[in-house]
Design a protein around this motif. Sequence first.
Motif, short mmCIF file in Angstrom:
data_model
loop_
_atom_site.label_atom_id
_atom_site.label_comp_id
_atom_site.label_asym_id
_atom_site.label_seq_id
_atom_site.Cartn_x
_atom_site.Cartn_y
_atom_site.Cartn_z
N UNK A 1 0.83 -1.20 0.00
CA UNK A 1 0.00 0.00 0.00
C UNK A 1 0.86 1.26 0.00
N UNK A 2 2.00 1.21 0.71
CA UNK A 2 2.90 2.36 0.74
C UNK A 2 3.52 2.63 -0.62
N UNK A 3 3.53 1.61 -1.47
CA UNK A 3 4.08 1.76 -2.82
C UNK A 3 2.99 1.89 -3.88
N UNK A 4 1.83 2.32 -3.43
CA UNK A 4 0.74 2.64 -4.36
C UNK A 4 -0.20 1.51 -4.67
N UNK A 5 -0.07 0.37 -3.98
CA UNK A 5 -0.95 -0.76 -4.25
C UNK A 5 -2.38 -0.51 -3.83
N UNK A 6 -3.32 -0.92 -4.67
CA UNK A 6 -4.75 -0.79 -4.38
C UNK A 6 -5.35 -2.19 -4.38
N UNK A 7 -6.10 -2.53 -3.33
CA UNK A 7 -6.64 -3.88 -3.21
C UNK A 7 -7.42 -4.28 -4.46
N UNK A 8 -7.13 -5.51 -4.94
CA UNK A 8 -7.77 -6.00 -6.16
C UNK A 8 -8.66 -7.22 -5.88
N UNK A 9 -8.12 -8.23 -5.23
CA UNK A 9 -8.92 -9.43 -4.95
C UNK A 9 -8.25 -10.31 -3.91
N UNK A 10 -9.01 -11.28 -3.42
CA UNK A 10 -8.50 -12.27 -2.47
C UNK A 10 -8.58 -13.65 -3.08
N UNK A 11 -7.58 -14.46 -2.82
CA UNK A 11 -7.53 -15.83 -3.33
C UNK A 11 -7.41 -16.78 -2.16
N UNK A 12 -8.28 -17.79 -2.11
CA UNK A 12 -8.23 -18.80 -1.06
C UNK A 12 -7.27 -19.92 -1.44
N UNK A 13 -6.50 -20.39 -0.47
CA UNK A 13 -5.66 -21.57 -0.63
C UNK A 13 -6.40 -22.72 0.04
N UNK A 14 -6.73 -23.76 -0.73
CA UNK A 14 -7.54 -24.85 -0.22
C UNK A 14 -6.76 -26.17 -0.21
N UNK A 15 -7.09 -27.02 0.73
CA UNK A 15 -6.43 -28.32 0.87
C UNK A 15 -7.50 -29.41 0.96
N UNK A 16 -7.24 -30.52 0.30
CA UNK A 16 -8.23 -31.60 0.27
C UNK A 16 -8.19 -32.41 1.56
N UNK A 17 -9.36 -32.62 2.14
CA UNK A 17 -9.53 -33.48 3.31
C UNK A 17 -10.26 -34.74 2.83
N UNK A 18 -9.69 -35.92 3.06
CA UNK A 18 -10.27 -37.16 2.52
C UNK A 18 -11.77 -37.28 2.76
N UNK A 19 -12.48 -37.63 1.69
CA UNK A 19 -13.92 -37.83 1.76
C UNK A 19 -14.33 -38.70 0.58
N UNK A 20 -15.58 -39.10 0.54
CA UNK A 20 -16.08 -39.92 -0.56
C UNK A 20 -16.22 -39.07 -1.81
N UNK A 21 -15.76 -39.61 -2.95
CA UNK A 21 -15.78 -38.87 -4.21
C UNK A 21 -16.82 -39.47 -5.17
N UNK A 22 -17.28 -38.71 -6.15
CA UNK A 22 -18.29 -39.20 -7.10
C UNK A 22 -17.83 -40.44 -7.87
N UNK A 23 -18.78 -41.26 -8.27
CA UNK A 23 -18.49 -42.43 -9.09
C UNK A 23 -18.01 -41.96 -10.46
N UNK A 24 -16.90 -42.51 -10.99
CA UNK A 24 -16.35 -42.06 -12.28
C UNK A 24 -17.35 -42.18 -13.43
N UNK A 25 -17.30 -41.20 -14.33
CA UNK A 25 -18.14 -41.18 -15.53
C UNK A 25 -17.24 -41.43 -16.73
#
Length: 267
Positions: A114-138
Motif C-alpha cells: 500500500x505504501x508503494x501505491x498498491x490498491x486492493x484487487x482481490x482475495x484468493x483462497x488456498x484450499x487443501x483436500x480433506x479425505x472424503x467420498x468422491x463421485x463415481x467415475x463417468x
Amino acid sequence: MLTHDQLDDIFNLQTLCETHDGITIKLNGDMLRRESYESYDLVIYDNGRLTGFLGVYPFGSTIELCGMVHPGFRRRGIFQSLFDRAMTEIVKKPVKKVLANSHGRSLAGKAFIEANGGVFDNTEFEMEWIPCELPVPDASIVLRGATRNDVPEMKRLGLECFGIEDASFDDAHINDTLMILSDGEVAGQMKVARDGGQCYIYWFSVFPSLQGRGIGRQALSRVVREAAGQYSLIGLDVAAKNELALKLYTSLGFVVQNHQDYYSLSH
C-alpha cells in the motif's frame, strides 16, 4: 534462469520466513524451476547468505510479484530495493496489469504494498483436500496429457475462464497439463504440479458454455482420487469471488486453509 544453488537458497529462505511469520508465501516454485524463468537478478546476498528475493511471474499480459526478506535483515531497505528494480524492468514490458500479493495475515507485507501505491484487487483462497467420498467415475469424461497442439485451446480457456490475454506455455507447463475431454471433445484443462510429497492443481477450467454439466466435478475428483494415495497434500487456489468454483471444491472435500490478498500497482 535461476541456478540450482539459488533455488535451494530461495526455498530454504521461504521455509525460514514461513516458520518465523506463521504464514505461507506463494512463490510458485514450479515456475521458478523453469529454464524460461526470467529472474532479473532479483536476489540479494550478504556474505553468502540469501537475505532477500522477489519473484516476477508472467501470466499473459499480467505480471504478479511475491517475495520475502530474511527475518534477521528486515527494515534495511532490502525489499524496497528489490521492488524498485523489478518495477524498472516491468515498465519495459508490454504489460497491462501488475499485481503484488501478500498473505492475508501479513500486516507488514500489505502495508509495504500500500505504501508503494498498491490498491486492493482481490482475495484468493488456498484450499487443501480433506479425505472424503468422491463421485463415481463417468466414462464419458476423459483426461489426457496435453501436447503442443493443444496450446490454442489452452489459450482460449485462459482467456474465457481467467481473463488472461496472450498466455504463453512452455514445454514444462504443457507436460504438467491435463486436457479434459467430454464425449471426445476438449472441454477444459488443469495443470497438476507435483512437488515432493505435495500435489497442487492450477489452471483448472472448463469452457463457460460447458459448465454446469458435472464435467469439472468428474475431472477434479478423478485427479484427486489418483493423487490421494501418493501425496501428503493436495491443494488448489480459487478466487474468493468465484462462488461457483468455491462451492464445487468444498463439495469435493477441499477446505480453505489460508488466503492471499492481491493489490494492483500502477506502472
